[in-house]
Structure formats: structure tokens, C-alpha cells
Scaffold this motif. Structure first.
Motif, PDB file in Angstrom:
ATOM      1  N   VAL A  14       0.846  -1.193   0.000  1.00 36.00           N
ATOM      2  CA  VAL A  14       0.000   0.000   0.000  1.00 36.00           C
ATOM      3  C   VAL A  14       0.882   1.244   0.000  1.00 36.00           C
ATOM      4  N   ARG A  15       0.542   2.206  -0.836  1.00 35.89           N
ATOM      5  CA  ARG A  15       1.336   3.435  -0.901  1.00 35.89           C
ATOM      6  C   ARG A  15       1.160   4.249   0.378  1.00 35.89           C
ATOM      7  N   ARG A  16       2.236   4.930   0.766  1.00 36.75           N
ATOM      8  CA  ARG A  16       2.245   5.706   2.001  1.00 36.75           C
ATOM      9  C   ARG A  16       1.934   7.179   1.718  1.00 36.75           C
ATOM     10  N   LYS A  17       2.108   7.998   2.732  1.00 37.61           N
ATOM     11  CA  LYS A  17       1.800   9.416   2.643  1.00 37.61           C
ATOM     12  C   LYS A  17       2.614  10.082   1.524  1.00 37.61           C
ATOM     13  N   GLU A  18       1.921  10.946   0.752  1.00 38.93           N
ATOM     14  CA  GLU A  18       2.562  11.643  -0.368  1.00 38.93           C
ATOM     15  C   GLU A  18       2.740  13.132  -0.055  1.00 38.93           C
ATOM     16  N   THR A  19       3.651  13.757  -0.779  1.00 40.33           N
ATOM     17  CA  THR A  19       3.749  15.215  -0.800  1.00 40.33           C
ATOM     18  C   THR A  19       3.890  15.662  -2.252  1.00 40.33           C
ATOM     19  N   ASN A  20       3.433  16.879  -2.534  1.00 41.67           N
ATOM     20  CA  ASN A  20       3.609  17.519  -3.847  1.00 41.67           C
ATOM     21  C   ASN A  20       3.007  16.719  -4.994  1.00 41.67           C
ATOM     22  N   GLY A  21       1.739  16.350  -4.812  1.00 38.51           N
ATOM     23  CA  GLY A  21       1.024  15.702  -5.906  1.00 38.51           C
ATOM     24  C   GLY A  21       0.556  14.308  -5.578  1.00 38.51           C
ATOM     25  N   HIS A  22       0.074  13.636  -6.589  1.00 40.37           N
ATOM     26  CA  HIS A  22      -0.506  12.309  -6.412  1.00 40.37           C
ATOM     27  C   HIS A  22      -0.143  11.436  -7.616  1.00 40.37           C
ATOM     28  N   TYR A  23       0.184  10.191  -7.328  1.00 46.26           N
ATOM     29  CA  TYR A  23       0.558   9.265  -8.393  1.00 46.26           C
ATOM     30  C   TYR A  23      -0.652   8.905  -9.248  1.00 46.26           C
ATOM     31  N   LEU A  24      -0.389   8.514 -10.489  1.00 46.32           N
ATOM     32  CA  LEU A  24      -1.410   7.992 -11.379  1.00 46.32           C
ATOM     33  C   LEU A  24      -1.081   6.533 -11.685  1.00 46.32           C
ATOM     34  N   ASP A  25      -2.104   5.698 -11.769  1.00 43.96           N
ATOM     35  CA  ASP A  25      -1.879   4.311 -12.167  1.00 43.96           C
ATOM     36  C   ASP A  25      -1.222   4.292 -13.536  1.00 43.96           C
ATOM     37  N   VAL A  26      -0.233   3.454 -13.689  1.00 40.45           N
ATOM     38  CA  VAL A  26       0.576   3.475 -14.902  1.00 40.45           C
ATOM     39  C   VAL A  26       0.811   2.057 -15.407  1.00 40.45           C
ATOM     40  N   GLN A  27       1.005   1.945 -16.712  1.00 42.84           N
ATOM     41  CA  GLN A  27       1.326   0.673 -17.348  1.00 42.84           C
ATOM     42  C   GLN A  27       2.494   0.907 -18.285  1.00 42.84           C
ATOM     43  N   VAL A  28       3.502   0.056 -18.205  1.00 42.87           N
ATOM     44  CA  VAL A  28       4.695   0.179 -19.030  1.00 42.87           C
ATOM     45  C   VAL A  28       4.761  -1.047 -19.944  1.00 42.87           C
ATOM     46  N   ASP A  29       4.784  -0.823 -21.267  1.00 42.19           N
ATOM     47  CA  ASP A  29       4.642  -1.921 -22.222  1.00 42.19           C
ATOM     48  C   ASP A  29       5.823  -2.039 -23.173  1.00 42.19           C
ATOM     49  N   ASP A  30       6.204  -3.287 -23.437  1.00 44.03           N
ATOM     50  CA  ASP A  30       7.229  -3.624 -24.426  1.00 44.03           C
ATOM     51  C   ASP A  30       6.500  -4.138 -25.663  1.00 44.03           C
ATOM     52  N   LEU A  31       6.313  -3.288 -26.663  1.00 46.86           N
ATOM     53  CA  LEU A  31       5.481  -3.630 -27.816  1.00 46.86           C
ATOM     54  C   LEU A  31       6.132  -4.655 -28.737  1.00 46.86           C
ATOM     55  N   ASP A  32       7.439  -4.544 -28.941  1.00 45.65           N
ATOM     56  CA  ASP A  32       8.110  -5.414 -29.909  1.00 45.65           C
ATOM     57  C   ASP A  32       8.800  -6.608 -29.259  1.00 45.65           C
ATOM     58  N   LYS A  33       8.602  -6.784 -27.954  1.00 41.87           N
ATOM     59  CA  LYS A  33       9.101  -7.961 -27.230  1.00 41.87           C
ATOM     60  C   LYS A  33      10.621  -8.117 -27.322  1.00 41.87           C
ATOM     61  N   ASP A  34      11.339  -6.993 -27.231  1.00 42.29           N
ATOM     62  CA  ASP A  34      12.799  -7.079 -27.279  1.00 42.29           C
ATOM     63  C   ASP A  34      13.434  -6.895 -25.909  1.00 42.29           C
ATOM     64  N   GLY A  35      12.587  -6.847 -24.861  1.00 43.90           N
ATOM     65  CA  GLY A  35      13.093  -6.703 -23.508  1.00 43.90           C
ATOM     66  C   GLY A  35      13.303  -5.272 -23.064  1.00 43.90           C
ATOM     67  N   VAL A  36      13.067  -4.320 -23.956  1.00 45.08           N
ATOM     68  CA  VAL A  36      13.178  -2.891 -23.617  1.00 45.08           C
ATOM     69  C   VAL A  36      11.793  -2.276 -23.753  1.00 45.08           C
ATOM     70  N   TRP A  37      11.299  -1.675 -22.681  1.00 42.41           N
ATOM     71  CA  TRP A  37       9.947  -1.106 -22.738  1.00 42.41           C
ATOM     72  C   TRP A  37       9.890   0.027 -23.766  1.00 42.41           C
ATOM     73  N   ASP A  38       8.701   0.208 -24.355  1.00 45.97           N
ATOM     74  CA  ASP A  38       8.515   1.183 -25.433  1.00 45.97           C
ATOM     75  C   ASP A  38       7.582   2.329 -25.071  1.00 45.97           C
ATOM     76  N   GLU A  39       6.571   2.059 -24.236  1.00 43.48           N
ATOM     77  CA  GLU A  39       5.547   3.070 -23.955  1.00 43.48           C
ATOM     78  C   GLU A  39       5.146   3.073 -22.490  1.00 43.48           C
ATOM     79  N   ILE A  40       4.865   4.279 -22.001  1.00 42.29           N
ATOM     80  CA  ILE A  40       4.209   4.461 -20.705  1.00 42.29           C
ATOM     81  C   ILE A  40       2.766   4.844 -20.998  1.00 42.29           C
TER      82      ILE A  40
END
Length: 460
Positions: free
Chosen positions: A106-132
Motif C-alpha cells: 500500500v502506498r504511504r503518505k505523499e507530498t507535492n502531488g498524487h501518483y497515477l496508475d501506470v502501465q509500461v509496455d514492451d510492444l516489440d518484445k525485445d526486452g526494452v519497454w517502449d511506452e508508458i
């Protein structure tokens, strides 16, 4: 090589400009303080970016993509990526009860904003992510600042609101993908089937894991609400190969070699590109499509996005040998069962039906018909593809658009679904309004601008 004073001066200027650019990039600080979470997450690197809504309508749950190649720093471990909106209210420290229930992630107390749910994807399956990928809200004409924070991070669990899988379903391979509002599958390799949800939930896993007929799912898990057969279903592609006969549309799964075995018939391979938590994507590779007039191969991508009643269909031809130069791409939906009204204008096709027998009575079981009081399906083709509406009465009746062949042999469109038992877009007015609003957003997406890379000033 002879000494050239002008070359030396030019190299000095380039070097000074490069140094100044680096200094500006590192030391230019924005007006927002640095985000922290808990006692141990105090990242010292971030990239500022802005998103502008160019429309005069609000954007709710707007899909946003940040491509790695657009960032000034790119060698970032996947789990070191956080997206923060500094304008949102920070979370408070979780209670002991909350920690006991959900554990240490569970995320703890924040300061200076709020996180957004994020997904990081490797489109070409080369082991290096391509998009946030993430989603946000924007007021009409609003420009909003965000940050990509970079730093080692462990906490945070995001519930999956989408799903995609390849199932052995009904004795053959079937791709399925869904949001919490609508589900889609390819019972036929290029004719999209539609599953209605009565409540926001994911249902595809139950359907293919238990091999339950889509028409006989438990009531709370919704039901199949589309008869595809030879139609374009709730979305399909094709080619207009004969401009003198627009009623005839070439389709991969209706080639002259249909059902004559995979050696000579059109062949398909399926894969999951990514699977949630915010978007899921199926890839269909089509090879050996001999239409009788031309020969083609292609890749298709079907994407579901959280909080949406639509799926995006992207098509990229890898082999394109048409019979002539006037061939046109095609995209369409069927005339919905019991259609009482259709709308066809400027790249938008909507078909709506009333009192639809979504499940045919089974005489063996004595099952009664399932009647859906209202149902709608829709299609949106981007203006840039210059879509021309073509009604096609063959194949059970369909609403199609013909598109000029693009230079890179690719195009895309979105397909929509709604029904009276759903919690959203469940009547004519709301569904038509939804499709038309989403068409505006599809044609004029948010403008993303990457700004400076910053390092946190030292406290020493």
C-alpha cells in the motif's frame, strides 16, 4: 588533413551550445516541489511534460501514451517509473487497518502531488519497454503539467480493469479482450463478436477457462449479444477490389480456399501483446490470404482500454499485391439485428436495434429466448483516412466505409458497443452521444509536449 580555423570555430560553437543545452535541461526547475511517498521514496530525477486538451469538451479517463524514444533520458528500469500529477491532492498515511488488509505494498503518505496508475509496455518484445500508458482528466482547452519521476520503487498495486487472452474456446483458438464495460472476441478470425456486461467486471477468463457458451454465461457475468455469421459483426475489415462492384468485399476468412485446409487457406496466428492493468492488446497475424484477385498478408492489433466501451482495431499490411491500383481499404459493422435506426456520417456508423433475440431458443434444453430491449453498435474511422460510406446489403447487411489505400499500408478504426442491460451507454441518446463525443476525441487527441529533464538540487 590541413588545419581549418573555421572548422575549429564551428566545433567550439557546437560544443558550447551542447553544454548550455545540458545545463538548461538539468538545472531548469519548474514551479512544483518534488514528489515524495513514505519515508524512503524521494526520487532525485524527473522529466516534466505537459498535456493540452485542444477540444471544447472535457476529457474523462483520457488515454495518454508517452513513448520512450521521446524522453530525454531513456535507460530507465520499468519499475523505476512513476507518473505524478502535481495538481492532485496527495494521499494521507494509510491506517493500520488498511495496511493489515492489503499488505506492505500500500502506498504511504505523499507530498507535492498524487501518483497515477501506470502501465509500461514492451510492444516489440525485445526486452526494452517502449511506452508508458496512463489516463487522466482534462478540462476543455486545459494545459496541465505532469512528471515522470525516476527512482527505485517497490510499492503500489493496480487492479486490472482490462483483460486479453488466447483461449482454446469452442474447440478452436479464439482471442478474447475486454474492458470492464464490454467484451470482444474473434470466434471468426476477422469478425468481432460482442459480449455485454450487466455490471462493470471482467468475464472473459471465466468464459474461456470453463468453455461456457457466451449465450449461457451466469446471469451476473453478462452474455454474448452479437450474431456474426457471414456479417461484419461488431467490427471487421475487408478490401474493395472491384470498384464496379462495391457490394462484393474481399475478406480473409471468406477466401476461395475457405475451409479447404490451412496449407492453401488463409492462415492466422494469435498473440497477446500486453495485458493490463489499464489496456490490453491482441495481435492477429494473417498470412497466405489469396482473395482470388490479389494476395495479402497483414498484422492486426485489437486493444481494450479501461473505462471504455470501445476497442481500437489497427491494421498494417506486410504484403499487398492487389489486382489494380484503385483497390480501397474497408472497415465496417453489420446492420444490427432488428435494426430500427442507423446513423452514417463523416466516418461514423451507428446501428441500433430493438427487442433483439440475443439468444436463440434451444429446443433440446427448453431454453427461452433472451430478448434485449435495446442494443447499439458503432464504428468510427478517423477523418484523415477520408472514409466514404458504402452500404452493403450482401453478407446479411452491413454499414461500411471505403478508404483510399495509405502510403504505409496501414489504417485504424474504433468499434463500440452498448445495450439496455449495461450500466453505461444503455439507450439511444446516451450511446449516440458517447460515440459522437469519442469520435471527436479520436480525431483530435491531446497534445503531449516533453519538457526538461531535472535533477533534484542537493540539500548540502
Amino acid at each position: 588533413m590541413l588545419f581549418n580555423p573555421s572548422m575549429m570555430v564551428r566545433h567550439q560553437v557546437i560544443f558550447i551550445v551542447a553544454i548550455m543545452g545540458t545545463w538548461i535541461q538539468v538545472h531548469a526547475q519548474s514551479s512544483y516541489g518534488w514528489y515524495t511517498e513514505g519515508d524512503d521514496y524521494q526520487p532525485a530525477q524527473r522529466v516534466r511534460f505537459t498535456i493540452t486538451n485542444p477540444l471544447d469538451i472535457p476529457l474523462e479517463n483520457s488515454p495518454i501514451v508517452i513513448r520512450r524514444q521521446e524522453l530525454p533520458i531513456q535507460n530507465i528500469p520499468e519499475r523505476w517509473i512513476n507518473i505524478v500529477d502535481p495538481n492532485l491532492e496527495s494521499s494521507k498515511e494509510p491506517t493500520h487497518e488498511e495496511l493489515m488488509k492489503d499488505g506492505g505494498y500500500v502506498r504511504r503518505k505523499e507530498t507535492n502531488g498524487h501518483y497515477l496508475d501506470v502501465q509500461v509496455d514492451d510492444l516489440d518484445k525485445d526486452g526494452v519497454w517502449d511506452e508508458i500508458f496512463f489516463m487522466t482528466e482534462l478540462a476543455p482547452k486545459e494545459t496541465r503539467e505532469f512528471y515522470v519521476y525516476i527512482g527505485a520503487y517497490e510499492r503500489g498495486m493496480t487492479k486490472h480493469l482490462v483483460h486479453a487472452a488466447i483461449g482454446n474456446y469452442g474447440r478452436h483458438t479464439v482471442p478474447l479482450w475486454e474492458s470492464e464495460y464490454m467484451g470482444w472476441k474473434l470466434w471468426y478470425p476477422h469478425g468481432v463478436d460482442l459480449h455485454g456486461k450487466r455490471e462493470p467486471m471482467l468475464t472473459a477468463y471465466y468464459e474461456y477457462a470453463n468453455n461456457k457458451s457466451g449465450y449461457y454465461m451466469p446471469w451476473e457475468l453478462g452474455t454474448d449479444i452479437m450474431t456474426v455469421a457471414s456479417t461484419f459483426g461488431s467490427g471487421s475489415m475487408g478490401l474493395f477490389e472491384d470498384m464496379e462492384d462495391m457490394e462484393t468485399v474481399s475478406r480473409p476468412n471468406y477466401s476461395p480456399a475457405k475451409d479447404k485446409g490451412p496449407i492453401i487457406d488463409t492462415r492466422y496466428a494469435f498473440d497477446v501483446v500486453f495485458n493490463g492493468p489499464l489496456r490490453s492488446q491482441i495481435k492477429v497475424t494473417t498470412t497466405n490470404w489469396n482473395s482470388g484477385q490479389g494476395f495479402y498478408e497483414m498484422e492486426q492489433f485489437y486493444t481494450a482500454v479501461a473505462h471504455k466501451s470501445w476497442s481500437t482495431v489497427e491494421i498494417k499490411y506486410t504484403e499487398f499485391l492487389p489486382p489494380s491500383n484503385d483497390v480501397m481499404f474497408g472497415a465496417g459493422i453489420r446492420q444490427i439485428m432488428e435494426e430500427y435506426r442507423s446513423i452514417n456520417k463523416k466516418g461514423i456508423a451507428i446501428s441500433m436495434g430493438k427487442n433483439i433475440e440475443a439468444r436463440i431458443p434451444d429446443e433440446d434444453l427448453g431454453e427461452e429466448v433472451l430478448v434485449v430491449p435495446w442494443q447499439g453498435i458503432g464504428l468510427v474511422v478517423k477523418d484523415e483516412y477520408l472514409p466514404k460510406y458504402v452500404p452493403v446489403e450482401k453478407y446479411g447487411g452491413n454499414h461500411l466505409f471505403a478508404l483510399p489505400v495509405t502510403q504505409d499500408l496501414s489504417y485504424e478504426f474504433r468499434i463500440f458497443g452498448g445495450w439496455s442491460f449495461g450500466t453505461v451507454n444503455n439507450d439511444e441518446k446516451s450511446f449516440v452521444g458517447y460515440v459522437e463525443a469519442e469520435a471527436k476525441k479520436y480525431n483530435t487527441p491531446p497534445v503531449i509536449k516533453i519538457h526538461e529533464y531535472e535533477k533534484k538540487p542537493s540539500s548540502k
